[in-house]
Design an enzyme around this catalytic site. Structure first.
Site, mmCIF file in Angstrom:
data_model
loop_
_atom_site.group_PDB
_atom_site.id
_atom_site.type_symbol
_atom_site.label_atom_id
_atom_site.label_comp_id
_atom_site.label_asym_id
_atom_site.label_seq_id
_atom_site.Cartn_x
_atom_site.Cartn_y
_atom_site.Cartn_z
ATOM 1 N N GLY A 146 -5.510 4.021 12.849
ATOM 2 C CA GLY A 146 -6.002 5.337 13.230
ATOM 3 C C GLY A 146 -6.311 5.441 14.714
ATOM 4 O O GLY A 146 -6.555 6.528 15.232
ATOM 5 N N GLN B 30 -5.610 -2.478 15.238
ATOM 6 C CA GLN B 30 -6.765 -1.994 14.472
ATOM 7 C C GLN B 30 -8.087 -2.427 15.104
ATOM 8 O O GLN B 30 -9.040 -1.688 15.140
ATOM 9 C CB GLN B 30 -6.675 -2.524 13.045
ATOM 10 C CG GLN B 30 -7.746 -2.009 12.117
ATOM 11 C CD GLN B 30 -7.871 -2.895 10.888
ATOM 12 O OE1 GLN B 30 -8.273 -4.054 10.963
ATOM 13 N NE2 GLN B 30 -7.480 -2.356 9.741
ATOM 14 N N ARG C 252 0.879 -1.162 0.000
ATOM 15 C CA ARG C 252 0.000 0.000 0.000
ATOM 16 C C ARG C 252 0.923 1.220 0.000
ATOM 17 O O ARG C 252 1.219 1.826 1.020
ATOM 18 C CB ARG C 252 -0.872 -0.028 1.252
ATOM 19 C CG ARG C 252 -1.945 1.027 1.226
ATOM 20 C CD ARG C 252 -3.009 0.688 2.227
ATOM 21 N NE ARG C 252 -3.756 1.877 2.588
ATOM 22 C CZ ARG C 252 -4.641 1.904 3.563
ATOM 23 N NH1 ARG C 252 -4.884 0.840 4.265
ATOM 24 N NH2 ARG C 252 -5.291 3.004 3.852
ATOM 25 N N ASP D 233 -14.929 1.152 5.564
ATOM 26 C CA ASP D 233 -14.583 0.629 4.244
ATOM 27 C C ASP D 233 -15.556 -0.453 3.790
ATOM 28 O O ASP D 233 -15.584 -0.818 2.618
ATOM 29 C CB ASP D 233 -13.177 0.023 4.283
ATOM 30 C CG ASP D 233 -12.114 1.085 4.066
ATOM 31 O OD1 ASP D 233 -12.422 2.085 3.402
ATOM 32 O OD2 ASP D 233 -10.988 0.899 4.550
ATOM 33 N N ASP E 38 -7.004 8.261 6.328
ATOM 34 C CA ASP E 38 -6.099 7.752 7.362
ATOM 35 C C ASP E 38 -5.085 8.824 7.760
ATOM 36 O O ASP E 38 -4.894 9.127 8.937
ATOM 37 C CB ASP E 38 -5.362 6.506 6.871
ATOM 38 C CG ASP E 38 -6.288 5.301 6.704
ATOM 39 O OD1 ASP E 38 -7.416 5.353 7.208
ATOM 40 O OD2 ASP E 38 -5.876 4.317 6.071
HETATM 41 C C1 GLC Z 1 -9.057 0.545 8.187
HETATM 42 C C2 GLC Z 1 -8.730 1.579 7.137
HETATM 43 C C3 GLC Z 1 -9.473 2.877 7.408
HETATM 44 C C4 GLC Z 1 -10.940 2.635 7.618
HETATM 45 C C5 GLC Z 1 -11.167 1.575 8.681
HETATM 46 C C6 GLC Z 1 -12.631 1.222 8.857
HETATM 47 O O1 GLC Z 1 -8.537 0.923 9.411
HETATM 48 O O2 GLC Z 1 -7.344 1.851 7.089
HETATM 49 O O3 GLC Z 1 -9.290 3.772 6.345
HETATM 50 O O4 GLC Z 1 -11.545 3.850 7.975
HETATM 51 O O5 GLC Z 1 -10.459 0.415 8.332
HETATM 52 O O6 GLC Z 1 -13.143 0.556 7.756
#
Ligand code: GLC
Length: 800
Positions: free
Chosen positions: A709, A689, A353, A492, A360
């Site tokens: 994030g 995550q 990526r 996403d 992000d």
């Molecule tokens: C992942 C992606 C982010 C998205 C999140 C929720 O962390 O990097 O862009 O907002 O998933 O789908």
């Protein structure tokens, strides 16, 4: 069960058991030269890009190998490694600890009365890495050792060429022994060509030794290992002689050995260096470490100073040591890593990526604004130049982004090159909280007038860029006059298209319009202020009419016009983000906020945080509900999506509910789970995550370390929310929202060039509120401090 502890004084995490349930990583280096290393020395390195500048190979299957291996062999024949892996000696006899620090990692091992310390780092501002190895003889007889370093070079700078195109990449490499160094040469046969051939040129990497003489070397990986052997028992390490074989084709590597003799009590240090450099440059680097111990000490001090300067702008002292360690060091460090590496390089992201996700990165910036505003400003500029002139963000911004000349999702060539087929509904809307935080933290309002290019063509001031972001949403409204969901919103896995609509984006849009009202007022742009107010009111009506469902906000509309997330839906009838964002955006009334947030607590919260929605999708997913591809309780299908916990904390804190904000904080905090590693698995010093939700048989297990994030949303939730550091254009509001059992706390903060020494006292055990606030002895009105009244040093006392 724990596998280590925080050494706050040194800002280190000390892994006391190397058999961690997942590879526990640290980051070394900078965007110029990046390196990852696990608590067992697994990892890889790259110049600029993990995908196109790969130097060391790492196989991404969770086995955490190969790595930067240092072997120690006694001339009588026993051998071990400076990190537990790869030799994996019996932990009853072999002791190993790994100290992950800021930009460096140290492995201490004790075996057979030999103490070793292997220190790995990339010197500040440099493009090579150092593996310093010190060995001490703790026995009472003289010892003879062979020390060996092994680096598994990639066959090509490009990750895919190295891993997949083997019929080519295995036949361009060779190694050349040059005294105390081994050079790996790629495309060496092009050395007489004056121009690239088919875009290819000669490239050189090196592994060098300083502080001792090379006794033997090997440039062929399979010869180094020996037939039927692995990294844990290479034949040359076993015999003490690497065989001096050059690599030619196949898998080339760098392996160097040297002999040292140690009198009782004696210590010797050698330094291996590695990088992508010519022989001449490699020689210069090698010479720098002629006195390895002194040079290493000096460079480590420089690194520590660099990190100290980055962290000093905000330091806290609260009754919770886990909170202190995260905010003062590890959450901040995590924020810098996401800021630097985006989603490009970890043990999960292999580098392919190869760019910044718009949303992000714009969000990542928020995590460091209070620590390094000028770094933040530079990246905000960069991201504004990745905004298309229609106001939307480029979903993927290449590391080689060329403002003014980029294709957009409207061009087939962009889609082909990036694989990002269409605009996301939310991308550019993240600019509002980010730019606002920058402006209010720094007071640098002149930034609004800075002229910047758009990604494709044209240019405008920052203020006008923001107006265009508003326009993008206005140009993409659905049937209810709410922002369309397009290819995705923050989630996403929600593809709502041009006809479907997203409540989350509508709330972000509300926040954006509110921000523009304030900025327009500052700019005395009455016309735009009225425009923003008018749209804000209209949106408020729409959201209340279509998205409020008795006790909660719904999630939006499908393309077919069905309401997502309503009470009566059989699955996914309660979503987290619309509730927290209704509060953050300022849209929710007190009654709505109380009802929605109580329901979050009741329906979504768990011991490890609140799930993204409930119940998970299984047999009632609509066409755009892509979350259903995941197992239940996982990721976007009712996982505990860690990033969202930051918004939840912030929302509760904004409501003044300190107890609840803190409850959510602790549930998801890595440090607070240090003694529950058998469940969480991930590093207790960085975010992941997501965590598997109650619907999973592995409830509580976390995934996708470091590059998430979460680092920035939790930082914002903590600093702006819990600690209550809430700057605006004119000054700063101090509004802590803390657990009621805290007696108080202390905050040291740099703000617009002034230093704030803040003491909060909470004798009556409130969760929020301000009885009085004094600035340098003067009683202030409410909890607000105008920036103009600040001196260089300020004593601030707040009584709750
Ligand atoms: C992942 C992606 C982010 C998205 C999140 C929720 O962390 O990097 O862009 O907002 O998933 O789908």
């Amino acid at each position: 069960m724990n596998y280590g502890y925080f050494d706050d004084k040194k800002r280190e995490y000390v892994i006391t058991r190397p058999d961690t349930p997942a590879p526990w990583a640290n980051y070394l280096g900078s965007p110029e030269y990046g390196a990852l290393i696990s608590g067992n020395a697994g990892g890889y390195s790259f110049r600029k890009s993990g995908a196109d500048g790969r130097i060391l190979r790492y196989v991404f299957t969770g086995l955490d190998e190969p790595g930067r291996y240092l072997y120690i062999r006694e001339d009588e024949g026993e051998y071990w490694s400076a990190s537990w892996k790869p030799v994996c000696k019996d932990l009853k006899e072999y002791r190993n600890i790994c100290r992950h620090g800021l930009g460096y990692s140290v492995f201490e091992a004790d075996y057979r009365d030999i103490h070793s310390e292997a220190t790995y780092y990339v010197p500040a501002g440099k493009t090579h890495e150092v593996w310093a190895l010190s060995v001490t003889n703790n026995s009472d007889k003289a010892r003879k050792l062979t020390l060996t370093a092994f680096a598994e070079f990639t066959c090509h700078n490009n990750y895919e060429q190295d891993q997949v195109n083997l019929q080519y990449s295995r036949f361009i490499g060779r190694t050349v022994a040059e005294g105390n160094r081994i050079m790996q040469v790629l495309h060496g046969n092009l050395d007489t060509q004056s121009a690239p051939v088919d875009n290819k040129i000669v490239e050189k990497r090196f592994l060098a030794l300083s502080g001792a003489l090379v006794s033997s070397y090997c440039g062929d990986r399979d010869a180094f290992l020996g037939c039927g052997r692995r990294y844990g028992n290479p034949v040359g390490v076993e015999t003490g002689d690497l065989g001096n074989e050059d690599g030619y084709n196949e898998y080339t590597c760098g392996a160097l050995s040297c002999k040292v003799e140690l009198a009782p009590g004696e210590t010797k240090t050698v330094a291996f260096t590695l990088g992508l450099h010519s022989s001449e440059e490699a020689q210069e680097i090698q010479d720098l470490y002629a006195q390895p111990a002194a040079q290493v000490k000096k460079e480590l001090e420089e690194l520590k100073e660099e990190w100290e300067a980055r962290l000093t702008p905000l330091q806290i002292e609260t009754p919770d040591p886990d909170f202190n360690t995260m905010i003062n060091t590890w959450n901040a460090y995590n924020c810098f890593m996401t800021f630097i590496w985006s989603r490009a390089a970890s043990f999960i992201y292999c580098g392919l990526r190869n760019g910044y996700g718009y949303r992000d990165t714009v969000q990542d910036i928020q995590g460091i604004i209070h620590l390094a505003p000028s770094m933040a400003k530079e990246k905000i500029r960069f991201m504004l130049t990745a905004q298309v002139d229609n106001g939307g963000g480029l979903p993927l911004v290449k590391f080689t982004h060329n403002p003014g000349h980029e294709d957009t999702p409207d061009d087939a060539s962009y889609v082909q090159a990036t694989g990002h087929p269409a605009y996301r509904a939310d991308d550019a809307l993240w600019l509002f909280p980010t730019v606002y935080k920058y402006l209010s933290e720094t007071g640098d309002l002149a930034f609004l007038d800075e002229d910047l290019l758009f990604a494709n063509k044209g240019h405008a001031t920052v203020y006008e860029h923001l107006k265009m972001a508003i326009q993008f949403s206005l140009d993409h409204l659905g049937v209810h006059e709410m922002p369309a969901g397009l290819y995705a919103d923050w989630n996403d896995c929600l593809r709502l298209g041009k006809a479907g609509e997203s409540t989350f984006v509508a709330l972000q849009f509300y926040y954006a319009l509110r921000t523009m009202e304030e900025l327009a007022a500052y700019k005395k742009d009455d016309e735009y202020q009225a425009f923003a107010t008018e749209h804000k009111k209209a949106l408020e009506e729409v959201i209340n009419k279509y998205c409020w469902d008795e006790d909660r906000f719904t999630r939006g509309f499908t393309e077919a016009g069905e309401r997502i997330g309503e009470r009566k839906a059989p699955e996914a009838n309660m979503w987290l983000n619309p509730q927290s964002w209704a509060v953050i955006s300022g849209l929710a009334t007190k009654e709505q906020a109380d009802s929605a947030m109580n329901l979050v607590h009741e329906r979504l919260n768990s011991a490890y945080g609140a799930v993204l929605m409930d119940p998970p999708y299984h047999s009632h997913a609509f066409d755009g509900a892509l979350g259903v591809i995941y197992n239940q309780g996982t990721k976007e299908n009712a996982g505990i999506f860690s990033q969202t916990q930051g918004w939840l904390i912030l929302a509760e804190a904004l409501l003044g509910n300190g107890d609840r904000a803190y409850e959510y904080y602790r549930e998801n905090s890595p440090a607070a789970q240090n003694d529950r590693v058998e469940t969480r698995h991930l590093e207790p010093y960085c975010y992941g995550q997501f965590t598997e939700g109650p619907a999973s048989p592995h409830f509580g297990r976390s995934h996708v370390h470091w590059l998430t994030g979460t680092a920035s949303t939790i930082m914002v939730g903590s600093v702006e929310g819990i600690l209550g550091m809430r700057p605006d254009l004119e000054g700063i509001r101090i509004a802590p929202s803390i657990p009621s059992d805290w007696d108080g706390l202390k905050i040291e903060k740099t703000f617009r060039g002034s230093r704030l020494h803040i003491t909060v006292k909470n004798p009556d055990h409130a969760q929020s509120g301000c009885k009085s606030l004094t600035l340098n002895g003067k009683l202030m009105e409410g909890n607000y401090i105008p920036a103009a009244e600040l001196k260089e040093e300020n004593e601030i006392e707040l009584a709750m």
